[in-house]
Design a protein around this motif. Structure first.
Motif, PDB file in Angstrom:
ATOM      1  N   GLY A 217      37.290  31.652  22.614  1.00  0.00           N
ATOM      2  CA  GLY A 217      35.864  31.897  22.792  1.00  0.00           C
ATOM      3  C   GLY A 217      35.102  30.734  23.377  1.00  0.00           C
ATOM      4  O   GLY A 217      33.867  30.675  23.249  1.00  0.00           O
ATOM      5  N   ALA A 218      35.793  29.807  24.048  1.00  0.00           N
ATOM      6  CA  ALA A 218      35.124  28.651  24.634  1.00  0.00           C
ATOM      7  C   ALA A 218      34.118  29.093  25.694  1.00  0.00           C
ATOM      8  O   ALA A 218      34.350  30.057  26.429  1.00  0.00           O
ATOM      9  N   ASP A 219      32.986  28.380  25.769  1.00  0.00           N
ATOM     10  CA  ASP A 219      31.958  28.671  26.764  1.00  0.00           C
ATOM     11  C   ASP A 219      32.391  28.144  28.123  1.00  0.00           C
ATOM     12  O   ASP A 219      33.395  27.428  28.250  1.00  0.00           O
ATOM     13  N   ARG A 220      31.608  28.451  29.153  1.00  0.00           N
ATOM     14  CA  ARG A 220      31.873  27.933  30.484  1.00  0.00           C
ATOM     15  C   ARG A 220      31.811  26.414  30.479  1.00  0.00           C
ATOM     16  O   ARG A 220      31.063  25.807  29.717  1.00  0.00           O
ATOM     17  N   MET A 221      32.603  25.819  31.360  1.00  0.00           N
ATOM     18  CA  MET A 221      32.716  24.363  31.435  1.00  0.00           C
ATOM     19  C   MET A 221      32.285  23.919  32.825  1.00  0.00           C
ATOM     20  O   MET A 221      33.116  23.648  33.709  1.00  0.00           O
ATOM     21  N   PRO A 222      30.988  23.827  33.076  1.00  0.00           N
ATOM     22  CA  PRO A 222      30.491  23.558  34.436  1.00  0.00           C
ATOM     23  C   PRO A 222      30.817  22.168  34.963  1.00  0.00           C
ATOM     24  O   PRO A 222      30.791  21.949  36.176  1.00  0.00           O
ATOM     25  N   THR A 223      31.119  21.209  34.089  1.00  0.00           N
ATOM     26  CA  THR A 223      31.411  19.855  34.571  1.00  0.00           C
ATOM     27  C   THR A 223      32.818  19.726  35.123  1.00  0.00           C
ATOM     28  O   THR A 223      33.103  18.794  35.873  1.00  0.00           O
ATOM     29  N   VAL A 224      33.725  20.649  34.777  1.00  0.00           N
ATOM     30  CA  VAL A 224      35.129  20.538  35.183  1.00  0.00           C
ATOM     31  C   VAL A 224      35.269  20.913  36.656  1.00  0.00           C
ATOM     32  O   VAL A 224      34.990  22.047  37.050  1.00  0.00           O
ATOM     33  N   ALA A 225      35.683  19.940  37.476  1.00  0.00           N
ATOM     34  CA  ALA A 225      35.864  20.158  38.913  1.00  0.00           C
ATOM     35  C   ALA A 225      37.318  20.376  39.285  1.00  0.00           C
ATOM     36  O   ALA A 225      37.613  20.853  40.381  1.00  0.00           O
ATOM     37  N   ARG A 226      38.248  20.027  38.381  1.00  0.00           N
ATOM     38  CA  ARG A 226      39.668  20.173  38.706  1.00  0.00           C
ATOM     39  C   ARG A 226      40.499  20.379  37.452  1.00  0.00           C
ATOM     40  O   ARG A 226      40.296  19.707  36.443  1.00  0.00           O
ATOM     41  N   TRP A 227      41.454  21.320  37.553  1.00  0.00           N
ATOM     42  CA  TRP A 227      42.476  21.540  36.536  1.00  0.00           C
ATOM     43  C   TRP A 227      43.822  21.193  37.149  1.00  0.00           C
ATOM     44  O   TRP A 227      44.210  21.771  38.161  1.00  0.00           O
ATOM     45  N   ASP A 228      44.526  20.248  36.555  1.00  0.00           N
ATOM     46  CA  ASP A 228      45.894  19.928  36.961  1.00  0.00           C
ATOM     47  C   ASP A 228      46.813  20.376  35.836  1.00  0.00           C
ATOM     48  O   ASP A 228      46.939  19.698  34.810  1.00  0.00           O
ATOM     49  N   LEU A 229      47.449  21.520  36.034  1.00  0.00           N
ATOM     50  CA  LEU A 229      48.227  22.155  34.982  1.00  0.00           C
ATOM     51  C   LEU A 229      49.720  21.982  35.240  1.00  0.00           C
ATOM     52  O   LEU A 229      50.168  21.911  36.385  1.00  0.00           O
ATOM     53  N   VAL A 230      50.487  21.935  34.165  1.00  0.00           N
ATOM     54  CA  VAL A 230      51.934  21.747  34.230  1.00  0.00           C
ATOM     55  C   VAL A 230      52.598  22.977  33.639  1.00  0.00           C
ATOM     56  O   VAL A 230      52.313  23.351  32.493  1.00  0.00           O
ATOM     57  N   GLY A 231      53.475  23.621  34.399  1.00  0.00           N
ATOM     58  CA  GLY A 231      54.163  24.800  33.880  1.00  0.00           C
ATOM     59  C   GLY A 231      54.942  25.485  34.978  1.00  0.00           C
ATOM     60  O   GLY A 231      55.122  24.947  36.072  1.00  0.00           O
ATOM     61  N   THR A 232      55.403  26.699  34.708  1.00  0.00           N
ATOM     62  CA  THR A 232      56.157  27.449  35.700  1.00  0.00           C
ATOM     63  C   THR A 232      55.462  28.739  36.100  1.00  0.00           C
ATOM     64  O   THR A 232      55.421  29.085  37.269  1.00  0.00           O
ATOM     65  N   ASP A 233      54.894  29.469  35.140  1.00  0.00           N
ATOM     66  CA  ASP A 233      54.278  30.751  35.467  1.00  0.00           C
ATOM     67  C   ASP A 233      53.328  31.143  34.349  1.00  0.00           C
ATOM     68  O   ASP A 233      53.755  31.392  33.220  1.00  0.00           O
ATOM     69  N   GLY A 234      52.035  31.200  34.654  1.00  0.00           N
ATOM     70  CA  GLY A 234      51.067  31.582  33.643  1.00  0.00           C
ATOM     71  C   GLY A 234      50.692  33.050  33.669  1.00  0.00           C
ATOM     72  O   GLY A 234      49.934  33.507  32.822  1.00  0.00           O
ATOM     73  N   GLY A 235      51.236  33.795  34.678  1.00  0.00           N
ATOM     74  CA  GLY A 235      50.870  35.196  34.794  1.00  0.00           C
ATOM     75  C   GLY A 235      49.422  35.348  35.230  1.00  0.00           C
ATOM     76  O   GLY A 235      48.700  34.385  35.502  1.00  0.00           O
ATOM     77  N   SER A 236      48.964  36.587  35.312  1.00  0.00           N
ATOM     78  CA  SER A 236      47.599  36.850  35.769  1.00  0.00           C
ATOM     79  C   SER A 236      46.552  36.321  34.809  1.00  0.00           C
ATOM     80  O   SER A 236      45.409  36.075  35.203  1.00  0.00           O
ATOM     81  N   ALA A 237      46.920  36.112  33.536  1.00  0.00           N
ATOM     82  CA  ALA A 237      45.941  35.631  32.557  1.00  0.00           C
ATOM     83  C   ALA A 237      45.499  34.201  32.851  1.00  0.00           C
ATOM     84  O   ALA A 237      44.371  33.821  32.516  1.00  0.00           O
ATOM     85  N   LEU A 238      46.350  33.395  33.499  1.00  0.00           N
ATOM     86  CA  LEU A 238      46.013  31.997  33.730  1.00  0.00           C
ATOM     87  C   LEU A 238      44.896  31.821  34.758  1.00  0.00           C
ATOM     88  O   LEU A 238      43.880  31.187  34.457  1.00  0.00           O
ATOM     89  N   PRO A 239      45.013  32.360  35.977  1.00  0.00           N
ATOM     90  CA  PRO A 239      43.888  32.208  36.914  1.00  0.00           C
ATOM     91  C   PRO A 239      42.619  32.871  36.410  1.00  0.00           C
ATOM     92  O   PRO A 239      41.512  32.364  36.649  1.00  0.00           O
ATOM     93  N   ASP A 240      42.740  33.975  35.694  1.00  0.00           N
ATOM     94  CA  ASP A 240      41.547  34.632  35.139  1.00  0.00           C
ATOM     95  C   ASP A 240      40.853  33.721  34.140  1.00  0.00           C
ATOM     96  O   ASP A 240      39.613  33.627  34.124  1.00  0.00           O
ATOM     97  N   ALA A 241      41.637  33.047  33.302  1.00  0.00           N
ATOM     98  CA  ALA A 241      41.056  32.162  32.297  1.00  0.00           C
ATOM     99  C   ALA A 241      40.360  30.970  32.954  1.00  0.00           C
ATOM    100  O   ALA A 241      39.260  30.575  32.556  1.00  0.00           O
TER     101      ALA A 241
END
Length: 350
Positions: A217-241
């Motif tokens: 339930g986290a609110d929007r994070m307007p200050t975040v300009a970049r996400w550098d994520l580590v993994g192999t496959d987050g599925g469609s839920a990852l870009p949506d999140a």
């Protein structure tokens, strides 16, 4: 023993080989990232950190704050001391920096929980990649003068060697780093509070974090300009999140391997995560030592400029093998499986 009673039934038993054209494209274009450019020696990178105003916050860890002056001032007292403690602390941060300095002077370092043995060249390549990625900012629909300060949240496990790279890259660029405690790292609500409180502009974390934040339930994070994520496959839920939390942010997914410092390959955030080798890295997909053609799954082997020599205590030494296509070069068998698409995109099985 396999009994074949129909000649058409042996196709699945034959290991496919790439055509001459495919082999040339794989080895010459797809498997190897371009050579790193503008590569600063570690001593130069560390000197950049010394030039940052001493009163600026270098890192926040729990309730402790370390300034640049305090951070670099601690080097003389702790140089040569192992800093990869079980939990992040201000002393641990300074000890990691001491490891960097030692590595730049003697040409080798030992990092992470598994004791990955690395040369100074490996550190320099990995740090150069992280500096380049952090500087890559999409144009935003706000006045640049109103852009938030560069504050980076490092939410990877503390024993991950990637922390050494990100800390040095951040400090050489004058950024402030927020290092969560282990309890905070495992609590999405606590991480969301850190991001809001310190106006975090970049986040380095495992790919599951945006999904966990959105589900909490986290609110929007307007200050975040970049996400550098580590993994192999987050599925469609990852870009949506990610788009729900920071719709204007740049986001990438990096593939890591335990014996390679930093990212091996990186790509855009998508339902089917595809990547390409980063500068200095090499990825080969092999089946019993032979290249597999596009579309065929093979064992992922990594090599390149930031490949470790081995692990402390000779752990997993048998997974370091010779490169069959480059004399005197080495590869590490990651244990992952993957394939090349016909366009040269690398897909790692999750």
């Amino acid at each position: 023993m396999t009994v074949v009673d129909d000649i058409r039934g042996i196709d699945s038993l034959v290991v496919a080989s790439p055509t001459a054209g495919e082999r040339e494209r794989i080895l010459g274009e797809w498997a190897t990232g371009v050579e790193p450019y503008d590569l600063s020696p570690l001593v130069t990178v560390i000197r950049h950190g010394h030039m940052v105003p001493g009163t600026r916050v270098a890192a926040r860890c729990g309730g402790d704050v370390v300034t640049y002056g305090e951070l670099f001032g601690r080097l003389d007292g702790i140089e040569g001391v192992r800093g990869s403690s079980a939990l992040p602390t201000p002393t641990g941060l300074a000890a990691l920096l001491a490891e960097f300095v030692t590595a730049s002077r003697v040409g080798a370092g030992r990092f992470g929980c598994a004791g990955l043995l690395l040369g100074a060249d490996a550190l320099a390549v990995a740090v150069a990649d992280r500096r380049g990625v952090a500087a890559d900012r999409r144009l935003r629909r706000v006045d640049p003068a109103m852009r938030p300060a560069d504050v980076r949240l490092l939410a990877l496990p503390w024993g991950d060697p990637q922390n050494t790279v990100d800390l040095l890259a951040a400090w050489s660029s004058g950024a402030s780093v927020v290092v969560p405690t282990e309890a905070q790292r495992r609590d999405p609500a606590a991480l969301a509070a850190l991001i809001e409180t310190h106006a975090v502009s970049q986040i380095v974390a495992e790919a599951e974090l945006p999904i966990c934040l959105a589900e909490s339930g986290a609110d929007r994070m307007p200050t975040v300009a970049r996400w550098d994520l580590v993994g192999t496959d987050g599925g469609s839920a990852l870009p949506d999140a990610v788009r729900r939390l920071s719709p204007d942010a740049v986001a990438t997914v990096a593939y890591h391997a335990s014996a390679y410092l930093g990212a091996v390959a990186r790509g855009p955030l998508a339902a089917t995560a595809w990547t390409r080798p980063v500068p200095g890295a090499k990825v080969l997909l092999l089946d019993e030592g032979r290249l597999v053609p596009p579309g065929v799954v093979g064992d992922v082997h990594v090599g390149g400029r930031a490949l470790g020599a081995e692990f402390a205590g000779d752990l997993e030494r048998e997974r370091f093998v010779g490169d069959p296509y480059e004399p005197d070069a080495r590869l590490f068998r990651t244990g992952h499986r993957g394939w090349w698409t016909s366009e040269g995109r690398l897909i790692i099985e999750s």
